[in-house]
Design an enzyme around this catalytic site. Structure first.
Site, PDB file in Angstrom:
ATOM      1  N   LYS A   1     -21.238  -6.375   1.688  1.00 20.10           N
ATOM      2  CA  LYS A   1     -20.446  -5.812   0.615  1.00 20.10           C
ATOM      3  C   LYS A   1     -19.914  -7.062  -0.473  1.00 20.10           C
ATOM      4  O   LYS A   1     -20.031  -6.508  -1.643  1.00 20.10           O
ATOM      5  CB  LYS A   1     -19.472  -4.981   1.302  1.00 20.10           C
ATOM      6  CG  LYS A   1     -19.739  -3.859   2.207  1.00 20.10           C
ATOM      7  CD  LYS A   1     -18.377  -3.325   2.738  1.00 20.10           C
ATOM      8  CE  LYS A   1     -17.729  -4.093   3.951  1.00 20.10           C
ATOM      9  NZ  LYS A   1     -16.731  -3.363   4.601  1.00 20.10           N
TER      10      LYS A   1
ATOM     11  N   GLU B   1       0.831  -1.272   0.109  1.00 21.61           N
ATOM     12  CA  GLU B   1      -0.147  -0.164  -0.105  1.00 21.61           C
ATOM     13  C   GLU B   1       0.954   1.416   0.211  1.00 21.61           C
ATOM     14  O   GLU B   1       1.817   1.268   0.871  1.00 21.61           O
ATOM     15  CB  GLU B   1      -0.874  -0.097   1.208  1.00 21.61           C
ATOM     16  CG  GLU B   1      -1.781   1.253   1.403  1.00 21.61           C
ATOM     17  CD  GLU B   1      -2.564   1.258   2.641  1.00 21.61           C
ATOM     18  OE1 GLU B   1      -3.495   0.633   2.936  1.00 21.61           O
ATOM     19  OE2 GLU B   1      -2.134   1.890   3.634  1.00 21.61           O
TER      20      GLU B   1
END
Length: 329
Positions: A187, A34
């Protein structure tokens, strides 16, 4: 030029993050990293150096975070578009914070036009106080599953591969782990194909999350769960991580780091760092043994700590100028 937008391959040629998890890897398991959009030119150059190093090390994909309320939107898009033509499979974060639905549609169209079709769909935290009360903007969306449904409704986004966040210890707003499981599945059922966890420091929490999801929905709950790891490099940094994430630090790790500090965190910084890297390496070893599909490292745009963990796993060369290298060369 630093501010140039780089156009990656057409959307149909963008590798889906979900597909990278299925491919073979030269290491023991795929790993990914990330990045955060840099705040200035010097930080940007550091990011490109890190990107080159992680490319050479064989990262399966890289993700780029998104500032609260779109505060880093331009930088996020520019950095992601350049990363995508290195080439690096690039995952863009997107939050609901301070965005009306029509603004979200415009952002998604822009991502699609840039060929940036890997999306991490997030509600996001309230700006200024991550632990504060969540209030959607007028005309905005309230939940991450609504963002996924929006993406799936847009013809321009037909090629998008969507990931979500999951929470090994449960989201702090969920009333119980059962509620958190239900929200996470909502989700996944809306069209997400995998999740990346919030950082954690106890592998058992990750394993129980995996068990809960699979038991509640054998189809959607079995989608890949990528563990999010932040190598521990200082007591100050780990305390800040705990404060922002709501994660807990197991007693044995806390005691190990405290012993390494020996009452002086500055004087014994190297010992703390060494102990922290060993902790993260042990976590990663167990995650590999337990079948984690990928190891996702939160790097703060730095290479060294992550490379040291990868080296301990037998997945990267050792770090150090005394070894004739600064990163991977």
């Amino acid at each position: 030029m630093v501010n140039e937008i780089h156009r990656p391959a057409p959307a149909s040629l963008q590798v889906a993050v979900a597909d990278t998890l299925k491919w073979g890897t030269p290491g023991r398991v795929p790993f990914s990293v990330e990045f955060m959009p840099p705040r200035n030119d010097a930080a940007e150059q550091r990011l490109w150096s890190a990107a080159e190093a992680f490319h050479d090390l064989g990262a399966s994909f890289v993700s780029v975070t998104y500032g609260a309320g779109g505060s880093s939107r331009e930088r996020t898009e520019r950095v992601a578009s350049r990363l995508a033509v290195k080439p690096l499979t690039t995952l863009l974060h997107l939050t609901l914070v301070d965005h009306r639905e029509e603004e979200l549609r415009d952002i998604l169209r822009e991502f699609a036009s840039l060929g940036l079709t890997n999306l991490l769909a997030l509600r996001g935290d309230p700006p200024g106080d991550p632990m504060g009360d969540w209030t959607p903007v007028d005309g905005g969306l309230n939940f991450a599953h609504e963002l996924i449904e929006l993406v799936r409704s847009m013809p321009e986004c037909v090629d998008f591969d969507i990931g979500i966040a999951s929470f090994p210890e449960g989201h702090y707003r969920a009333g119980s782990l059962e509620d958190d499981t239900r929200y996470t599945l909502q989700k996944l059922q809306a069209g997400a194909s995998y999740s990346i966890t919030q950082m954690f420091f106890d592998v058992d929490h990750y394993l129980r999350l995996r068990d809960r999801l699979a038991a509640a929905d054998p189809v959607h709950g079995a989608k890949p769960i990528i563990p999010g790891l932040m190598p521990i490099t200082s007591l100050k940094s780990v305390r800040r991580q705990l404060e922002l994430s709501g994660a807990s630090l197991p007693t044995d790790i806390d005691e190990l780091l405290t012993r390494a500090a020996a009452g002086d965190e500055v004087k014994n910084a190297a010992g703390i760092r060494e102990a922290g890297i060993e902790v993260t390496s042990r976590m990663a070893e167990r995650l590999i043994a337990e079948g984690a599909p990928d190891l996702h490292f939160m790097t703060m745009n730095n290479v060294r700590a992550t490379q040291e963990v990868l080296h301990n796993l037998g997945m990267a060369p050792a770090w150090g100028p005394e070894l004739g290298q600064d990163m991977v060369r």
